[in-house]
Structures are given as C-alpha cells and as structure tokens.
Design an enzyme around this catalytic site. Structure first.
Site, PDB file in Angstrom:
ATOM      1  N   TYR A  14      51.510  37.389  38.643  1.00 38.65           N
ATOM      2  CA  TYR A  14      50.198  37.772  39.187  1.00 38.65           C
ATOM      3  C   TYR A  14      50.344  38.413  40.565  1.00 38.65           C
ATOM      4  CZ  TYR A  14      45.483  37.146  41.127  1.00 38.65           C
ATOM      5  OH  TYR A  14      44.252  37.348  41.738  1.00 38.65           O
ATOM      6  N   SER A  25      44.740  40.156  46.543  1.00 38.16           N
ATOM      7  CA  SER A  25      44.796  38.702  46.672  1.00 38.16           C
ATOM      8  C   SER A  25      45.669  38.338  47.853  1.00 38.16           C
ATOM      9  CB  SER A  25      45.375  38.076  45.398  1.00 38.16           C
ATOM     10  OG  SER A  25      45.699  36.713  45.603  1.00 38.16           O
TER      11      SER A  25
END
Length: 257
Positions: free
Chosen positions: A158, A142
């Site tokens: 995350y 990400s």
C-alpha cells in the site's frame, strides 16, 4: 462557475471534498464504484449547499474504461454547465488493507498498483486535455508513505504505491506548469472513513476498538474526520492555494509526532 471532478466521492474524504467545493461555488462531477446510494447522498448534500453535482460511475482500477468515462465527462460538462473544460481534479479513490511482506500476493500487489497508482496516472492523462489552463489537481496520498511517517508492518505494498503517487505529483507539477496547472498531494493520517480493505470489510465500522489507540498516538488527541481533509483539499484547489504546487501536505493532526 468552476467545475471539479472528485474521484471516489460516495463517502469519506471524497464526499467531504465535494461538499466543501460546493461551498466555494464550484460545480462537481463525482464518481463512485460500488456505492451508488452514497453518491446520491453526496449529490443531495451538494445541492443542499446550493451547488450542482453529477454522479458518474468509474472503476479506477480499469484503465480500459477511461476513454468512455472521458466521453461521459464531456457530456456532463456540456449538458450541465455549458462548458467543454473543467478546472480541478481530485484523485481520491482507493482501498486500504494490510498484508505482511511475506504474505503479499502478486494479485494483491497488482490490485494496489491498478487502483492507487496506475489509475490516477492514466486517468489524469485521459482527462488532461479537458483541464482548463490555470487549473489544479490534488492527489490523495497517505502519511504512511512520507519519510517522516510511521512505518507500520503490513503496509509495504500500500505505502509503496502511495510513495509512487507522491513522486508522480512532483513530475505532474513540473510538466503541467507550462499550462499554469498546479499539482499537489495531501497525506492524511488515520481518518474516520468507510475505506474498505481488500476483502471489502469497512475499516473503523468493523474495528471501532482501534480508535482510542489511534487517538492516543495523535498529538491533537482524536481521530481525523473527513472534513479535516476535505477542507485542505478545497483550499489547495481554490485561489488561496494559488502559489502552491509540487507540495505534499500532511494532514494528520500530528499522528505519531
């Protein structure tokens, strides 16, 4: 024919990757967890491209199931492609969601860790003996974990796991190079997928009002689509990417540029 395993391919980036690989004459073993209908849609889409696909269930957050999954892979390779190895692995499964640092529970932190970091680590370890020499792996990370990425409050757990995956990518590339196995990561920006959060709520379907805001922050002026990412993954896996390893490619359309 080459064969790839795409983890988490019942929708979104994984589904797109499976289809893009089929267009490159690559057979696909795809996994799903809670969306068997989506997995069958992916199989049908691969077959529409003239390819062959097998769908297997896998809970990436349960490493105790990996030996049985490996046995299922061996059976699928033998029965469908008459092979005992495969060529490509895409570690894609995951879930999204946010919690402010002070609100992040150990349960949520551990779930992120099991799914986003521990799962890819030990699944790759379990499958490594089956990967053919000269193969390739792509880990889906990400842009929230990139040094140049947008630091948005609420994503500390995350992004921490995705940052660990980025480090793992480099170490895999170093250790697997002796067998000619390349390892890279892609880091998508905001992408229109069915990725669920920790509560099971599906992101952009539940919150369409955020799409214009994200598009406005993207240099190319729109939200990313699964094919934007799937095409890059397929390129990194095939011979076009044959001299690329240990890299993390941001695929975000210039998000927060």
């Amino acid at each position: 024919m080459r064969v790839a395993i795409v983890i988490g391919a019942s929708s979104g980036i994984g589904q797109s990757t499976a289809i893009q690989l089929a267009k490159r004459d690559t057979g696909v073993i795809l996994t799903y967890s809670g969306n068997p209908a989506g997995a069958q849609d992916t199989v049908a889409a691969v077959e529409k491209e003239g390819g062959t696909a097998v769908a297997l269930r896998l809970d990436i957050g349960r490493s105790d199931t990996f030996p049985a999954f490996r046995d299922d892979v061996v059976t699928a390779l033998r029965d469908t492609w008459q092979r005992d190895t495969f060529d490509h692995l895409v570690n894609n499964a995951g879930f999204g969601g946010m919690a402010m640092f002070e609100d992040t529970t150990e349960e949520l932190f551990d779930r992120f860790m099991r799914v986003l970091l521990k799962g890819p680590y030990f699944l790759t370890q379990a499958l490594l003996p089956l990967i053919a020499d000269g193969g390739a792996i792509v880990n889906v990370s990400s842009n929230s974990a990139l040094p140049t990425g947008l630091v948005d409050a609420g994503y500390s757990a995350y992004a921490t796991m995705k940052g660990g995956l980025n480090v793992l990518t480099r170490y895999m590339a170093k250790e697997f190079a002796a067998r000619g196995i390349r390892v890279n990561a892609v880091s998508p920006g905001p992408t229109r997928t069915r990725l669920s959060d920790a509560s099971g709520v599906v992101g952009f379907e539940a919150y369409p009002e955020v799409i214009p805001m994200l598009a406005a922050k993207t240099a190319l002026g729109r939200l990313g689509e699964p094919d934007d990412i799937g095409k890059v993954i397929a390129t990194l896996l095939d011979d076009t990417g044959g001299w690329i390893t240990a890299q993390n490619i941001e695929v975000s359309g210039g998000y927060d540029l």
